[in-house]
Design an enzyme around this catalytic site. Structure first.
Site, PDB file in Angstrom:
ATOM      1  CG  ASP A 195      14.363   8.408   9.736  1.00 41.17           C
ATOM      2  OD1 ASP A 195      14.871   7.323   9.320  1.00 41.17           O
ATOM      3  OD2 ASP A 195      14.076   8.386  10.894  1.00 41.17           O
ATOM      4  CB  CYS A 203      11.411   6.675   9.260  1.00 43.93           C
ATOM      5  SG  CYS A 203       9.742   6.326   9.980  1.00 43.93           S
ATOM      6  N   GLY A 204      12.569   4.266  10.643  1.00 41.49           N
ATOM      7  CA  GLY A 204      13.009   3.166  10.919  1.00 41.49           C
ATOM      8  C   GLY A 204      11.619   2.181  10.938  1.00 41.49           C
ATOM      9  CB  THR A 205       8.454   2.243  12.958  1.00 35.64           C
ATOM     10  OG1 THR A 205       8.418   3.706  13.043  1.00 35.64           O
ATOM     11  CG2 THR A 205       9.298   1.856  13.963  1.00 35.64           C
ATOM     12  CG  MET A 262       9.244   8.838   7.437  1.00 33.58           C
ATOM     13  SD  MET A 262       9.811  10.512   6.653  1.00 33.58           S
ATOM     14  CE  MET A 262      11.578  10.070   6.367  1.00 33.58           C
ATOM     15  CG  HIS A 317     -10.136  -0.293  -1.787  1.00 32.71           C
ATOM     16  ND1 HIS A 317     -10.675  -1.224  -0.781  1.00 32.71           N
ATOM     17  CD2 HIS A 317     -10.301  -0.811  -2.904  1.00 32.71           C
ATOM     18  CE1 HIS A 317     -11.080  -2.269  -1.591  1.00 32.71           C
ATOM     19  NE2 HIS A 317     -10.731  -1.903  -2.821  1.00 32.71           N
ATOM     20  CG  HIS A 360     -13.041   2.422  -3.443  1.00 29.46           C
ATOM     21  ND1 HIS A 360     -13.410   1.960  -2.256  1.00 29.46           N
ATOM     22  CD2 HIS A 360     -13.479   1.567  -4.211  1.00 29.46           C
ATOM     23  CE1 HIS A 360     -13.397   0.525  -2.170  1.00 29.46           C
ATOM     24  NE2 HIS A 360     -13.338   0.186  -3.570  1.00 29.46           N
TER      25      HIS A 360
END
Ligand code: RB5
Length: 145
Positions: free
Chosen positions: A8, A65-67, A71, A98, A133
């Site tokens: 974004d 994205c920002g954080t 997303m 894993h 796994h």
């Protein structure tokens, strides 16, 4: 390997860094934007990108994205997607080994370009270990079905 790349407005700069990493690694990729001046909505990029990974058109996705949170929440709504939000190199490696993560997200407001590049490279190079796994990842796939 084919990778789909998106961000974004909050992740444009790291997206460009990741594109450079993909070019340096000779990995084929498609960058679906955003080509944005103003703000856009992260699900409008995360969900189509994740669907194109889930369909098999792409092997992996990288979303910024920002954080990284919006997303990752959006991508993980798509059946077949195992999206990992990663801000350190150790987790980048282990989530491939894993969790067999097929989408990576990062937050441009959280980490700098150098670390983002290292994370992307590590995640792209690391392989799923299978074994115990695979059993665990299989339980997620069974739940989705
Ligand atoms: C956009 O302002 C911001 O909310 C977005 O980039 C992301 O951080 C959401 O999780």
């Amino acid at each position: 390997m084919k990778v789909i790349l998106a961000s974004d407005h909050g992740g444009v700069n790291i997206r460009k860094e990741v594109a450079e990493v993909l070019e340096e690694m000779n990995i084929s990729y498609e960058d679906i934007g955003c080509d944005c001046e103003g703000s856009v909505d992260y699900p409008d990029y995360a969900i189509p990108a994740a669907e194109r990974v889930a369909s098999g058109e792409f092997d992996r996705g990288i979303l910024i994205c920002g954080t990284g949170i919006g997303m990752s929440i959006s991508a993980n709504k798509v059946k077949g997607i195992r999206c990992a939000l990663v801000h350190d190199v150790f987790t980048a490696k282990v989530t491939r080994e894993h969790n067999d993560s097929n989408v990576l997200t990062m937050g441009e407001r959280v980490i700098g370009p150098g670390l983002a590049r290292e994370i992307a490279k590590t995640w792209l190079e690391a392989e799923f270990e299978g074994g115990r796994h695979a059993n665990r990842v299989g339980k997620i796939t069974e739940y989705e079905a």
